[in-house]
Design a protein around this motif. Structure first.
Motif, PDB file in Angstrom:
ATOM      1  N   PHE A  52       0.828  -1.199   0.000  1.00 31.78           N
ATOM      2  CA  PHE A  52       0.000   0.000   0.000  1.00 31.78           C
ATOM      3  C   PHE A  52       0.868   1.256   0.000  1.00 31.78           C
ATOM      4  O   PHE A  52       0.608   2.213  -0.741  1.00 31.78           O
ATOM      5  CB  PHE A  52      -0.926  -0.003   1.223  1.00 31.78           C
ATOM      6  CG  PHE A  52      -1.629   1.301   1.464  1.00 31.78           C
ATOM      7  CD1 PHE A  52      -2.712   1.679   0.668  1.00 31.78           C
ATOM      8  CD2 PHE A  52      -1.221   2.150   2.486  1.00 31.78           C
ATOM      9  CE1 PHE A  52      -3.365   2.893   0.889  1.00 31.78           C
ATOM     10  CE2 PHE A  52      -1.862   3.350   2.714  1.00 31.78           C
ATOM     11  CZ  PHE A  52      -2.939   3.727   1.912  1.00 31.78           C
ATOM     12  N   GLY A  53       1.927   1.253   0.806  1.00 35.43           N
ATOM     13  CA  GLY A  53       2.852   2.386   0.825  1.00 35.43           C
ATOM     14  C   GLY A  53       3.537   2.578  -0.516  1.00 35.43           C
ATOM     15  O   GLY A  53       3.683   3.707  -0.999  1.00 35.43           O
ATOM     16  N   ALA A  54       3.947   1.460  -1.142  1.00 36.61           N
ATOM     17  CA  ALA A  54       4.611   1.537  -2.442  1.00 36.61           C
ATOM     18  C   ALA A  54       3.668   2.064  -3.513  1.00 36.61           C
ATOM     19  O   ALA A  54       4.033   2.938  -4.308  1.00 36.61           O
ATOM     20  CB  ALA A  54       5.140   0.157  -2.842  1.00 36.61           C
ATOM     21  N   PHE A  55       2.440   1.558  -3.546  1.00 33.23           N
ATOM     22  CA  PHE A  55       1.480   1.980  -4.566  1.00 33.23           C
ATOM     23  C   PHE A  55       1.088   3.452  -4.376  1.00 33.23           C
ATOM     24  O   PHE A  55       0.891   4.173  -5.360  1.00 33.23           O
ATOM     25  CB  PHE A  55       0.225   1.097  -4.508  1.00 33.23           C
ATOM     26  CG  PHE A  55       0.468  -0.351  -4.799  1.00 33.23           C
ATOM     27  CD1 PHE A  55       1.670  -0.783  -5.345  1.00 33.23           C
ATOM     28  CD2 PHE A  55      -0.503  -1.307  -4.505  1.00 33.23           C
ATOM     29  CE1 PHE A  55       1.901  -2.133  -5.617  1.00 33.23           C
ATOM     30  CE2 PHE A  55      -0.286  -2.646  -4.771  1.00 33.23           C
ATOM     31  CZ  PHE A  55       0.920  -3.064  -5.317  1.00 33.23           C
ATOM     32  N   THR A  56       0.980   3.877  -3.117  1.00 29.89           N
ATOM     33  CA  THR A  56       0.648   5.277  -2.844  1.00 29.89           C
ATOM     34  C   THR A  56       1.762   6.203  -3.330  1.00 29.89           C
ATOM     35  O   THR A  56       1.506   7.212  -3.996  1.00 29.89           O
ATOM     36  CB  THR A  56       0.412   5.494  -1.335  1.00 29.89           C
ATOM     37  OG1 THR A  56      -0.649   4.647  -0.891  1.00 29.89           O
ATOM     38  CG2 THR A  56       0.052   6.941  -1.044  1.00 29.89           C
ATOM     39  N   ALA A  57       2.995   5.855  -2.991  1.00 27.76           N
ATOM     40  CA  ALA A  57       4.137   6.664  -3.438  1.00 27.76           C
ATOM     41  C   ALA A  57       4.243   6.662  -4.957  1.00 27.76           C
ATOM     42  O   ALA A  57       4.589   7.689  -5.571  1.00 27.76           O
ATOM     43  CB  ALA A  57       5.424   6.141  -2.805  1.00 27.76           C
ATOM     44  N   ASN A  58       3.948   5.530  -5.576  1.00 26.50           N
ATOM     45  CA  ASN A  58       4.021   5.443  -7.033  1.00 26.50           C
ATOM     46  C   ASN A  58       2.958   6.325  -7.688  1.00 26.50           C
ATOM     47  O   ASN A  58       3.191   6.916  -8.751  1.00 26.50           O
ATOM     48  CB  ASN A  58       3.838   3.992  -7.477  1.00 26.50           C
ATOM     49  CG  ASN A  58       4.295   3.769  -8.911  1.00 26.50           C
ATOM     50  OD1 ASN A  58       5.139   4.496  -9.430  1.00 26.50           O
ATOM     51  ND2 ASN A  58       3.733   2.768  -9.558  1.00 26.50           N
ATOM     52  N   THR A  59       1.795   6.411  -7.064  1.00 28.24           N
ATOM     53  CA  THR A  59       0.743   7.295  -7.578  1.00 28.24           C
ATOM     54  C   THR A  59       1.193   8.748  -7.523  1.00 28.24           C
ATOM     55  O   THR A  59       1.003   9.523  -8.474  1.00 28.24           O
ATOM     56  CB  THR A  59      -0.546   7.113  -6.756  1.00 28.24           C
ATOM     57  OG1 THR A  59      -0.962   5.748  -6.822  1.00 28.24           O
ATOM     58  CG2 THR A  59      -1.659   8.009  -7.279  1.00 28.24           C
ATOM     59  N   ILE A  60       1.804   9.123  -6.408  1.00 22.98           N
ATOM     60  CA  ILE A  60       2.317  10.496  -6.257  1.00 22.98           C
ATOM     61  C   ILE A  60       3.387  10.772  -7.299  1.00 22.98           C
ATOM     62  O   ILE A  60       3.399  11.830  -7.944  1.00 22.98           O
ATOM     63  CB  ILE A  60       2.867  10.697  -4.829  1.00 22.98           C
ATOM     64  CG1 ILE A  60       1.733  10.587  -3.799  1.00 22.98           C
ATOM     65  CG2 ILE A  60       3.584  12.043  -4.711  1.00 22.98           C
ATOM     66  CD1 ILE A  60       2.211  10.562  -2.373  1.00 22.98           C
ATOM     67  N   TRP A  61       4.295   9.815  -7.481  1.00 24.35           N
ATOM     68  CA  TRP A  61       5.389  10.006  -8.446  1.00 24.35           C
ATOM     69  C   TRP A  61       4.868  10.138  -9.870  1.00 24.35           C
ATOM     70  O   TRP A  61       5.357  10.969 -10.644  1.00 24.35           O
ATOM     71  CB  TRP A  61       6.357   8.828  -8.363  1.00 24.35           C
ATOM     72  CG  TRP A  61       7.510   8.932  -9.305  1.00 24.35           C
ATOM     73  CD1 TRP A  61       8.667   9.627  -9.113  1.00 24.35           C
ATOM     74  CD2 TRP A  61       7.602   8.329 -10.606  1.00 24.35           C
ATOM     75  NE1 TRP A  61       9.486   9.492 -10.213  1.00 24.35           N
ATOM     76  CE2 TRP A  61       8.865   8.704 -11.138  1.00 24.35           C
ATOM     77  CE3 TRP A  61       6.767   7.516 -11.347  1.00 24.35           C
ATOM     78  CZ2 TRP A  61       9.289   8.284 -12.402  1.00 24.35           C
ATOM     79  CZ3 TRP A  61       7.187   7.094 -12.604  1.00 24.35           C
ATOM     80  CH2 TRP A  61       8.427   7.480 -13.113  1.00 24.35           C
ATOM     81  N   ALA A  62       3.874   9.342 -10.229  1.00 27.57           N
ATOM     82  CA  ALA A  62       3.342   9.360 -11.588  1.00 27.57           C
ATOM     83  C   ALA A  62       2.679  10.685 -11.932  1.00 27.57           C
ATOM     84  O   ALA A  62       2.612  11.068 -13.107  1.00 27.57           O
ATOM     85  CB  ALA A  62       2.338   8.221 -11.766  1.00 27.57           C
ATOM     86  N   VAL A  63       2.202  11.402 -10.929  1.00 26.07           N
ATOM     87  CA  VAL A  63       1.625  12.737 -11.153  1.00 26.07           C
ATOM     88  C   VAL A  63       2.720  13.805 -11.120  1.00 26.07           C
ATOM     89  O   VAL A  63       2.729  14.737 -11.932  1.00 26.07           O
ATOM     90  CB  VAL A  63       0.548  13.037 -10.091  1.00 26.07           C
ATOM     91  CG1 VAL A  63       0.056  14.484 -10.221  1.00 26.07           C
ATOM     92  CG2 VAL A  63      -0.619  12.064 -10.223  1.00 26.07           C
TER      93      VAL A  63
END
Length: 255
Positions: A86-97
Motif C-alpha cells: 500500500f505504501g509503495a502503490f501510494t508513493a508510485n501514484t504520487i510520483w506518476a503525477v
C-alpha cells in the motif's frame, strides 16, 4: 481491519494506473516518458522498455485482488506485506503525477526511492509467509518485478537529477559520468539481487539493462556497453548464488 487494508491496497493499485494515464486523459503537455527524454542521459533506457509498466500494473492489480480474496488475508505476515505494498502503490501514484508536471528533479528521485524502499520491504517480508502455493507465489511475484525495475531505473533517475540541477557533466564528460554512476550502482544492485534471489527481480533488471544497451547502440561507446554486459552478468550470478545458498541453508536446517 483486514478488509479495510485489502480495499486500500486495491484502491491504490487502481490509482497508480490512473495516475500513469492521467497525462493522456487530461491532455497534459508532457508524459512521464517525454519528460525524461527532455534530458539526455546514456543511462535512460530505450523507449520500448517502459512498456514493462503495463505488466507491472496488471501484476499489482492481481496482488491487490489476492489481498482481498485470499483466505490467507488474515495472516499477520500477509497483512504486513499488504501494508508495505500500500505504501509503495501510494508513493508510485504520487510520483506518476509529479514527474510529468514538475520534471525529474531531486524530489521526483526521492519519491522513486521511497517506492523502491517500500517495494523491497514488501518483497522481503513476503519471505516470511509460509507454505506458499503456486497462486500465492504468482500474486507476490509482481512485487519482485517492480523492485527490480525500480532498481535498474535508479541510476538513470539520478543522472536526470544532475541534469536538472545543471551539475556536470562530472568527470569531464557525460559518458564518464554515466559509467561511474553505473559502477557505483552495481554494488548495491548485486547485493540486493543476492538477497532477493528472485528470477522475476532479475528479469526486470535485465530488461532495463538491455534497453539501455539499445539506447546506446551505434554510439561507439564500447567500454560503457561492455560495463553494462558485465553488470548484467554480475547481477545474474548474484541471483543464482542467492538461490543456491538459500536452498542449501534450507536443506541444512530442515530436520
Amino acid at each position: 481491519m483486514h478488509i479495510i487494508r485489502a480495499l486500500l491496497v486495491l484502491l491504490m493499485a487502481i490509482a497508480q494506473v490512473g495516475a500513469a494515464f492521467a497525462p493522456q486523459i487530461l491532455g497534459w503537455s508532457r508524459t512521464i516518458g517525454s519528460t525524461a527524454r527532455l534530458y539526455e542521459s546514456p543511462l535512460v533506457p530505450a523507449g520500448y522498455a517502459f512498456a514493462i509498466w503495463g505488466v507491472l500494473y496488471l501484476g499489482c492489480l492481481f496482488f491487490a485482488l489476492w489481498q482481498l480474496l485470499s483466505p490467507r488475508r488474515r495472516e499477520p505476515e500477509v497483512a504486513t506485506v499488504g501494508w508495505l505494498a500500500f505504501g509503495a502503490f501510494t508513493a508510485n501514484t504520487i510520483w506518476a503525477v509529479h514527474q510529468p508536471l514538475l520534471g525529474p528533479g531531486p524530489l521526483s528521485f526521492a519519491v522513486l526511492q521511497v517506492i523502491l524502499l517500500f517495494t523491497c520491504l514488501a518483497a522481503a517480508f513476503s519471505r516470511a509467509i509460509e507454505d506458499l502455493s503456486i497462486g500465492d507465489r504468482v500474486a507476490i511475484a509482481p512485487l519482485f518485478g517492480l523492485a527490480g525495475w525500480l532498481v535498474v531505473a535508479s541510476p538513470g533517475g539520478f543522472s536526470l537529477v544532475l541534469k536538472t540541477l545543471n551539475v556536470g557533466p562530472l568527470f569531464g564528460s557525460l559518458m564518464t559520468e554515466s559509467l561511474v554512476i553505473l559502477l557505483v550502482w552495481l554494488i548495491p544492485a548485486t547485493i540486493v539481487a543476492f538477497f532477493a534471489r528472485s528470477i522475476v527481480f532479475l528479469a526486470a533488471i535485465i530488461w532495463g539493462l538491455a534497453a539501455v544497451v539499445m539506447a546506446n547502440e551505434g554510439t561507439g561507446e564500447t567500454l560503457f556497453l561492455q560495463t553494462i554486459y558485465i553488470a548484467g552478468g554480475l547481477v545474474s550470478v548474484a541471483t543464482v548464488v542467492g538461490l543456491f545458498a538459500s536452498r542449501r541453508f534450507s536443506s541444512t536446517v530442515s530436520p
